[in-house]
Design a protein around this motif. Sequence first.
Motif, PDB file in Angstrom:
ATOM      1  N   PHE A   1       0.720  -1.027  -0.415  1.00 37.76           N
ATOM      2  CA  PHE A   1      -0.469   0.439   0.143  1.00 37.76           C
ATOM      3  C   PHE A   1       1.230   0.948   0.252  1.00 37.76           C
ATOM      4  O   PHE A   1       0.734   2.501  -0.483  1.00 37.76           O
ATOM      5  CB  PHE A   1      -0.973   0.000   1.424  1.00 37.76           C
ATOM      6  N   ALA A   2       1.948   1.236   0.569  1.00 34.47           N
ATOM      7  CA  ALA A   2       3.118   2.485   0.623  1.00 34.47           C
ATOM      8  C   ALA A   2       3.738   2.811   0.033  1.00 34.47           C
ATOM      9  O   ALA A   2       3.304   3.714  -1.137  1.00 34.47           O
ATOM     10  CB  ALA A   2       3.942   1.907   1.774  1.00 34.47           C
ATOM     11  N   VAL A   3       4.099   1.660  -1.434  1.00 29.89           N
ATOM     12  CA  VAL A   3       4.586   2.383  -2.495  1.00 29.89           C
ATOM     13  C   VAL A   3       3.696   2.372  -3.449  1.00 29.89           C
ATOM     14  O   VAL A   3       4.066   3.160  -4.329  1.00 29.89           O
ATOM     15  CB  VAL A   3       5.643   0.591  -2.917  1.00 29.89           C
ATOM     16  N   ASN A   4       3.128   1.260  -3.608  1.00 33.76           N
ATOM     17  CA  ASN A   4       1.790   1.263  -4.766  1.00 33.76           C
ATOM     18  C   ASN A   4       0.979   2.733  -4.867  1.00 33.76           C
ATOM     19  O   ASN A   4       0.227   2.581  -5.990  1.00 33.76           O
ATOM     20  CB  ASN A   4       1.455  -0.192  -4.533  1.00 33.76           C
ATOM     21  N   CYS A   5       0.753   2.697  -3.603  1.00 32.93           N
ATOM     22  CA  CYS A   5      -0.428   4.594  -3.333  1.00 32.93           C
ATOM     23  C   CYS A   5       0.240   5.514  -2.532  1.00 32.93           C
ATOM     24  O   CYS A   5       0.195   6.706  -3.403  1.00 32.93           O
ATOM     25  CB  CYS A   5      -2.148   3.481  -2.612  1.00 32.93           C
ATOM     26  N   LEU A   6       0.534   5.256  -1.302  1.00 37.88           N
ATOM     27  CA  LEU A   6       0.784   6.383  -0.802  1.00 37.88           C
ATOM     28  C   LEU A   6       2.049   7.263  -1.878  1.00 37.88           C
ATOM     29  O   LEU A   6       2.119   8.697  -1.715  1.00 37.88           O
ATOM     30  CB  LEU A   6       1.611   6.298   0.281  1.00 37.88           C
ATOM     31  N   ALA A   7       2.648   6.759  -2.426  1.00 38.54           N
ATOM     32  CA  ALA A   7       4.570   6.915  -2.921  1.00 38.54           C
ATOM     33  C   ALA A   7       3.932   7.706  -3.718  1.00 38.54           C
ATOM     34  O   ALA A   7       4.021   9.324  -4.288  1.00 38.54           O
ATOM     35  CB  ALA A   7       4.677   5.843  -3.742  1.00 38.54           C
ATOM     36  N   GLY A   8       2.527   7.616  -5.000  1.00 38.05           N
ATOM     37  CA  GLY A   8       2.473   8.112  -6.093  1.00 38.05           C
ATOM     38  C   GLY A   8       1.592   9.096  -5.623  1.00 38.05           C
ATOM     39  O   GLY A   8       1.327  10.792  -6.393  1.00 38.05           O
ATOM     40  N   TYR A   9       0.765   9.014  -4.395  1.00 36.38           N
ATOM     41  CA  TYR A   9       0.418  10.342  -3.775  1.00 36.38           C
ATOM     42  C   TYR A   9       1.053  11.579  -2.993  1.00 36.38           C
ATOM     43  O   TYR A   9       0.944  12.077  -3.698  1.00 36.38           O
ATOM     44  CB  TYR A   9      -0.906   9.770  -2.155  1.00 36.38           C
TER      45      TYR A   9
ATOM     46  N   ARG B   1     -10.775  -1.945   1.180  1.00 35.70           N
ATOM     47  CA  ARG B   1     -11.470  -2.736   2.687  1.00 35.70           C
ATOM     48  C   ARG B   1     -10.997  -1.389   3.759  1.00 35.70           C
ATOM     49  O   ARG B   1      -9.813  -0.763   4.158  1.00 35.70           O
ATOM     50  CB  ARG B   1     -10.790  -3.743   3.180  1.00 35.70           C
ATOM     51  N   TRP B   2     -11.893  -0.416   3.534  1.00 39.04           N
ATOM     52  CA  TRP B   2     -11.721   0.849   4.335  1.00 39.04           C
ATOM     53  C   TRP B   2     -12.058   0.849   5.722  1.00 39.04           C
ATOM     54  O   TRP B   2     -11.063   2.028   6.356  1.00 39.04           O
ATOM     55  CB  TRP B   2     -13.292   1.712   4.237  1.00 39.04           C
ATOM     56  N   GLN B   3     -12.168  -0.267   6.262  1.00 38.83           N
ATOM     57  CA  GLN B   3     -12.075  -0.748   7.914  1.00 38.83           C
ATOM     58  C   GLN B   3     -11.296  -1.369   8.229  1.00 38.83           C
ATOM     59  O   GLN B   3     -10.551  -1.021   9.208  1.00 38.83           O
ATOM     60  CB  GLN B   3     -13.418  -1.104   8.702  1.00 38.83           C
ATOM     61  N   ASP B   4     -10.261  -1.393   7.309  1.00 36.66           N
ATOM     62  CA  ASP B   4      -9.249  -2.119   7.093  1.00 36.66           C
ATOM     63  C   ASP B   4      -8.325  -1.922   6.458  1.00 36.66           C
ATOM     64  O   ASP B   4      -7.900  -3.736   5.121  1.00 36.66           O
ATOM     65  CB  ASP B   4      -8.888  -3.966   7.599  1.00 36.66           C
ATOM     66  N   ILE B   5      -7.707  -0.442   4.965  1.00 40.22           N
ATOM     67  CA  ILE B   5      -7.084  -0.470   4.614  1.00 40.22           C
ATOM     68  C   ILE B   5      -5.602  -1.484   4.040  1.00 40.22           C
ATOM     69  O   ILE B   5      -5.632  -1.196   2.862  1.00 40.22           O
ATOM     70  CB  ILE B   5      -7.422   0.598   3.992  1.00 40.22           C
ATOM     71  N   MET B   6      -5.778  -1.468   5.496  1.00 40.96           N
ATOM     72  CA  MET B   6      -3.433  -1.946   5.802  1.00 40.96           C
ATOM     73  C   MET B   6      -3.356  -3.799   5.408  1.00 40.96           C
ATOM     74  O   MET B   6      -2.322  -4.553   5.429  1.00 40.96           O
ATOM     75  CB  MET B   6      -3.233  -1.962   6.647  1.00 40.96           C
TER      76      MET B   6
ATOM     77  N   ALA C   1      -2.218 -11.116   0.511  1.00 43.31           N
ATOM     78  CA  ALA C   1      -0.879 -10.511  -0.253  1.00 43.31           C
ATOM     79  C   ALA C   1      -1.624 -10.462  -2.105  1.00 43.31           C
ATOM     80  O   ALA C   1      -1.751  -8.896  -2.377  1.00 43.31           O
ATOM     81  CB  ALA C   1       0.392 -11.557  -1.069  1.00 43.31           C
ATOM     82  N   LEU C   2      -2.408 -11.537  -2.207  1.00 44.88           N
ATOM     83  CA  LEU C   2      -2.998 -10.649  -4.106  1.00 44.88           C
ATOM     84  C   LEU C   2      -4.436  -9.514  -3.154  1.00 44.88           C
ATOM     85  O   LEU C   2      -4.626  -8.766  -4.351  1.00 44.88           O
ATOM     86  CB  LEU C   2      -3.743 -12.271  -4.680  1.00 44.88           C
ATOM     87  N   PHE C   3      -4.811  -9.583  -3.083  1.00 44.06           N
ATOM     88  CA  PHE C   3      -6.379  -9.252  -2.444  1.00 44.06           C
ATOM     89  C   PHE C   3      -5.629  -8.089  -2.166  1.00 44.06           C
ATOM     90  O   PHE C   3      -6.463  -6.495  -2.800  1.00 44.06           O
ATOM     91  CB  PHE C   3      -6.857  -9.301  -1.641  1.00 44.06           C
ATOM     92  N   MET C   4      -4.637  -7.491  -1.425  1.00 53.55           N
ATOM     93  CA  MET C   4      -3.965  -6.313  -1.174  1.00 53.55           C
ATOM     94  C   MET C   4      -3.274  -5.364  -2.308  1.00 53.55           C
ATOM     95  O   MET C   4      -3.295  -4.205  -2.947  1.00 53.55           O
ATOM     96  CB  MET C   4      -2.402  -6.469  -0.261  1.00 53.55           C
TER      97      MET C   4
ATOM     98  N   LEU D   1      -6.801  -0.675  -7.004  1.00 56.50           N
ATOM     99  CA  LEU D   1      -7.724   0.292  -7.531  1.00 56.50           C
ATOM    100  C   LEU D   1      -6.854   0.937  -7.149  1.00 56.50           C
ATOM    101  O   LEU D   1      -8.447   2.530  -7.329  1.00 56.50           O
ATOM    102  CB  LEU D   1      -8.763  -0.603  -6.681  1.00 56.50           C
ATOM    103  N   CYS D   2      -6.937   0.796  -6.183  1.00 57.89           N
ATOM    104  CA  CYS D   2      -6.445   2.328  -5.793  1.00 57.89           C
ATOM    105  C   CYS D   2      -6.307   4.017  -6.361  1.00 57.89           C
ATOM    106  O   CYS D   2      -6.498   4.921  -6.364  1.00 57.89           O
ATOM    107  CB  CYS D   2      -5.351   2.643  -4.358  1.00 57.89           C
ATOM    108  N   ASN D   3      -4.867   3.275  -7.661  1.00 58.16           N
ATOM    109  CA  ASN D   3      -3.674   3.720  -8.079  1.00 58.16           C
ATOM    110  C   ASN D   3      -5.648   4.425  -9.516  1.00 58.16           C
ATOM    111  O   ASN D   3      -5.268   6.295  -9.189  1.00 58.16           O
ATOM    112  CB  ASN D   3      -3.690   3.288  -9.435  1.00 58.16           C
ATOM    113  N   LEU D   4      -6.893   4.393  -9.686  1.00 59.43           N
ATOM    114  CA  LEU D   4      -7.419   4.477 -10.355  1.00 59.43           C
ATOM    115  C   LEU D   4      -8.233   5.491  -9.866  1.00 59.43           C
ATOM    116  O   LEU D   4      -8.737   6.813 -10.491  1.00 59.43           O
ATOM    117  CB  LEU D   4      -8.281   3.409 -10.924  1.00 59.43           C
TER     118      LEU D   4
END
Length: 286
Positions: free
Chosen positions: A111-119, A150-155, A162-165, A171-174
């Motif tokens: 989540f940190a690399v694939n999503c938050l870093a881009g943000y 998974r808003w209640q447990d996004i991490m 691993a695959l679901f994450m 999805l978060c990228n979009l």
Amino acid sequence: MRTAVITGATSGIGLEVCKNFLQKGIYVIGVATTEEKAQMAESSLDLFVRKKMLRFFAANLAEGNEVRLLGQKIKKHLEERFSGKLDILINNAGCVRSYYTTTSEGFETQFAVNCLAGYILTGELMESLIRAGGRILFTSSNSHKGIKVRWQDIMFKQRYNALFMYKQTKLCNLLLACELNKRYNSLGVRAYGVDPGLVNTDIGLKNTTGIVKFFWNIQRKRGVSPSIAAKTFEYICEQKIAPDSLYYFRSEPAPFSKQVNAENSAKLWDLSEKLTGFTFKEKIGI
């Protein structure tokens, strides 16, 4: 001269896009995970280094503080050479993990690399993108379909998969691209998600073990070469008028999940801001 920033630029899709942009006369700022990988990439692109068309920076994109520092260094470089203008930002770097791991800031690594870093990187470079009327591309995936955030447990602290994450991060990228368009289209900036398809790269072999590594070793052999996947990124960036659609596959608009909507994109934006403590500047020059 047009300018581009590409993360994950030392191998796979990122390196192919880097090569093609350089051949088209675009000045490229590549991002590597280490200085050693940056030097190796520069060596493979020595001609363009000598022509002063290429510059690499190294940063661990799993760590928010390093991403912020990276963005500041790139912004300074753009100001010194290109009047602070950035035409293209490609948030391509990504990772896969077999098990639940966290960064020093406590975020799940994918989540940190694939999503938050881009943000964060997009926010640091937004002023430069506005100056050029730039385009922002995220490397997403068709795997973003069939899952909800998974808003209640996004991490994924509970029942980690691993695959679901990974699917959730795509999805978060979009969602980030969707929200960027809502906020910055009026200022000339346009964001996109790109589905590169199944590509024969080593993303699933880095820092993975067991079934994830075994599965990816088999799957990637069915994939296309990175040079084919790179064409969609080039297509979006070479159009004089920014393409209208949000999501592209093989240089064509593609359908995306109904989960990509205004409500979810705003929710992810607010959560990203809260988690990282990073707030975008809404107007140029602030």
